[in-house]
Write an enzyme that holds these catalytic residues in place. Structure first.
Site, short mmCIF file in Angstrom:
data_model
loop_
_atom_site.label_atom_id
_atom_site.label_comp_id
_atom_site.label_asym_id
_atom_site.label_seq_id
_atom_site.Cartn_x
_atom_site.Cartn_y
_atom_site.Cartn_z
CG ASP A 1 37.16 4.08 -63.12
OD1 ASP A 1 36.26 4.68 -62.29
OD2 ASP A 1 37.86 5.00 -63.43
CG ASP B 1 37.46 11.28 -61.34
OD1 ASP B 1 38.10 10.55 -60.67
OD2 ASP B 1 36.50 11.17 -62.17
#
Length: 741
Positions: free
Chosen positions: A483, A553
């Site tokens: 990430d 997301d």
């Protein structure tokens, strides 16, 4: 892959020495020829010809980019350049392949330099060429200074995808500053009706398809974030208005393989000629080259399709699958995974993760991924980043018991990491506050309570490699979700001499690639997902080291239909991770059925992110059935040819996609209805890409087909007559598999 001949600084940078071959990441197998008589080069592959020539003053001019020409078709020599007026010099109105700022240039330069005496004039002329295994290498040189430029051309024979990059050499006796540098300039055939397609977005709203006419002047797409960015993606497609459609008409398209700050400029000059220049973003950019040093650009990939936007996408997808991705030309199929984030967030424990893993295994999940919260003092997003050691309060015996149980359940184990970041509240930052990107004496901005480590520094690279290597060596980990949750600020590198500090823009990304390459070299079984607060770092550069990407997301299944449509314009469904999560969804509080959520996610790489502790027996049964169905058809979905049959754009109430296997023996249809009204009749959906004479049996795996649908019919029938799926209501979906019999 940008590679420089800088003075390497041991450990991390020494890794890059073995990566020079990545500058052109495929061995060009297309036909490459040079006609000495007329000084014309050409590359041919899969119905595409790209040609350019040397003109009378030694400039390199574009001659043809489009549909293939016969081998013996005559190509004209590059015409003599001439000024259009005293205001518009020849180098500004000639379709040049690579032009420097100098000689009166007023259009976008491919290269701009500054000499120590303040001079900024650079005029490049042909100095030689080689026909190589990679394609064509053309050498240019300034008319007086020892500044040399090497242009590299390649083409993939199977897709007609062109690769272009450039390297500048400083062979003078003094430092040379690069202020602007592009991989290439691409010139389009003359037309006055071009329309630019591109992708924009923001967090939780990525992959929005935009269109605008290419009009006089410039259109600029860019990222200044130190990363690819969601605001613009480094991909484009240019078609002709009202001529180029989804499955018809010419389309020129391309993407820059770079995961740092980038820029693309689309120009239409005073004569109506259109060109595209792409490379490093010149904003805040300055790269000092000492005598004997060189700097290479990222690779700019470009293609042509006569079959509309759909044909362009399928070429790009095929190129990614066979050339770009790890494991190419046959990358592994993506396993069905479960991720624990939405179930536990930071409150991870061994017992809680085991309970989720046991439930996931009953569904047929193949990879269990523990997300954030397992390391350091990571009980929230304010602490722990940078300390990549297991939290012994949560996991007293380390990760071994959890991983052992996951493996006993027949699943692989994966882990979330964010190696490029650090929290101020961490042991790493307390020990090395100078390791973050910063301007000396200025505030250090935080985003998500974290700062960005300076990967341009040797010791930072060494630390990341050592930490991850130890983690992977001590634990049976098959997958890392990598990430990256904030962009740059205060992009300084105070440890370097002032004139060299802006090398950061190149060296950071170059070293990121080196770290990923080294981790993969040491642990070849480990797979990696690229994530950046959603889709903030998806590009052909990072995809060389990433088996899959996290596009957003936003897991709302309806929002994902539009996002997938945008994503698929540029990138293949076989890398797009998609989770089934809770309803109502956290983004929009929208309620949808579990079957609808699964069908939305099954169009890419299937994952589950919901809290399985809250599921009912019926939900477990539905999920188990659909996961089994997905496994039976995922090769077609992930590796097949994608046809966007009905677009979800422009508030369309319906959408539909079809994936067709490479053998044409299977096709998978997904159809979605936003809402019905006024007792509307569902239209027939006409398929594409099937073999007309082959007979296909249809089987509904969700929803139903109309009562009058034959069980078996020819490909011609399904393509010309179609299939009717009687969807009614709100947020309805259906899926069918067509198998050759």
């Amino acid at each position: 892959m940008p590679v420089t001949s800088l003075n390497r600084r041991a450990a991390c940078l020494s890794l890059l020495g073995g990566m020079a071959a990545l500058a052109v990441p495929f061995r060009s197998d297309a036909d490459a020829r040079f006609d000495e008589r007329i000084k014309v080069f050409r590359l041919d592959g899969d119905g595409v010809t790209y040609a350019f020539g040397i003109d009378s003053v030694g400039q390199i001019q574009a001659l043809h980019w489009g549909g293939s020409l016969a081998v013996d078709d005559p190509l004209p020599a590059a015409p003599n350049p001439s000024d259009f007026s005293g205001f518009d010099r020849a180098n500004s109105v000639t379709p040049l392949e690579y032009v420097a700022f100098g000689g009166g240039l007023v259009t976008e330069p491919s290269l701009k330099v500054a000499f120590p005496d303040g001079g900024r004039d650079l005029v490049l002329r042909y100095a030689g060429h080689e026909m190589t295994a990679e394609g064509i290498r053309v050498r240019l040189k300034d008319i007086s200074a020892e500044v040399h430029v090497e242009l590299t051309y390649g083409m993939d024979k199977a897709t007609g995808m062109l690769s272009r990059s450039a390297r500048v050499y400083n062979r003078t006796r003094r430092p040379l500053r690069i202020d602007q540098m592009a991989a290439a300039t691409l010139n389009l055939p003359f037309a006055d009706d071009y329309e630019l397609h591109y992708l924009t977005g923001r967090w939780a709203g990525e992959w929005t398809v935009q269109k605008r006419p290419l009009e006089a002047g410039s259109t600029v797409l860019e990222s200044r974030l130190g990363m690819t960015g969601s605001q613009n993606n480094p991909w484009f497609a240019v078609g002709r208005k009202d001529v180029s459609e989804e499955e018809n008409g010419p389309v020129w398209f391309g993407a820059l393989a770079w995961s740092g700050s980038w820029r693309m400029v689309f120009e239409k000059d005073i004569l109506g000629q259109s060109r595209i220049t792409a490379g490093y973003n010149p904003f805040d950019f300055a790269y000092l080259l000492k005598p004997g040093e060189s700097l290479e650009t990222p690779v700019f990939y470009a293609g042509y399709s006569p079959d509309g936007m759909g044909g362009a996408s399928r070429r790009m997808h095929r190129f990614q699958r066979t050339v770009i991705l790890p494991g190419a030309p046959a990358p592994k199929l993506r396993p069905v995974l479960y991720n624990s984030w939405e179930a536990t967030e930071f409150a991870v424990t061994e017992q809680g993760q085991v309970a989720l893993a046991e439930k996931a295994a009953t569904l047929g999940v193949e990879r269990f991924v523990m997300d954030d919260g397992w390391f350091g003092k990571r009980n929230n997003d304010r602490a722990g980043l940078g300390d990549w050691t297991v939290n012994r309060e949560k996991f007293p015996q380390g990760l071994t018991p959890l991983i052992r149980r996951v493996r006993e359940l027949g699943m692989e184990f994966g882990l979330w990491v964010e190696p490029e970041m650090v929290n101020p509240d961490s042991d790493l930052y307390r020990a090395h506050p100078d390791w973050v990107i910063n301007f000396k004496g200025r505030p250090r901005s935080e985003g998500r309570n974290q700062m960005v480590l300076n990967l341009a520094r040797k010791e930072v690279c060494d630390y990341i490699i050592k930490s991850l290597d130890l983690l992977l060596s001590e634990n049976d980990i098959a997958f890392l979700k990598w990430d990256h949750n904030r962009s740059w600020s205060e992009p300084g590198w105070p440890e370097r001499p002032v004139a060299e500090q802006q090398r950061l823009y190149v060296d950071y990304t170059r070293n990121l690639y080196a770290i990923l390459a080294e981790i993969r070299r040491r642990h070849p079984r480990v797979e990696i997902e690229s994530c950046a607060g959603g889709g903030g770092r998806v590009d052909l550069g990072i995809m060389r080291f990433s088996d899959q990407v996290w596009p957003t997301d936003n897991t709302d299944p309806f929002d994902r239909l539009k996002m997938r449509d945008g994503f698929s314009q540029a990138y293949m469904p076989g890398v797009m991770m998609a989770w089934v999560t809770a309803s109502p969804n956290w983004v929009n509080k929208r309620s949808t059925s579990l079957e609808y959520r699964f069908l939305s996610a099954m169009q890419g790489c299937l994952g589950i992110g919901d809290n399985l502790n809250h599921w009912t027996p019926d939900e477990f049964a539905t999920a188990k059935r659909l996961i089994a169905e997905y496994k039976a058809m995922r090769a077609t979905v992930q590796r097949g040819d994608l046809y966007r049959l009905i677009s979800p754009q422009d508030n369309s109430p319906r959408s539909a996609t079809l994936s067709v296997s490479g053998t044409r023996r299977q096709a998978v249809l997904f159809a979605f209805l936003h809402s019905s009204s006024k007792f509307e009749t569902a239209p027939r959906i006409q398929l594409r890409g099937l073999e007309p004479q082959t007979r296909y049996a249809v089987r509904a795996i969700a929803g139903t087909v109309a009562d009058d649908t034959p069980k078996v019919a020819s490909g011609a029938y399904w393509m010309n007559h179609g299939v009717k799926l009687p969807l009614r209501g709100d947020f309805q979906a259906a899926a069918c598999v067509f198998d050759a019999v």
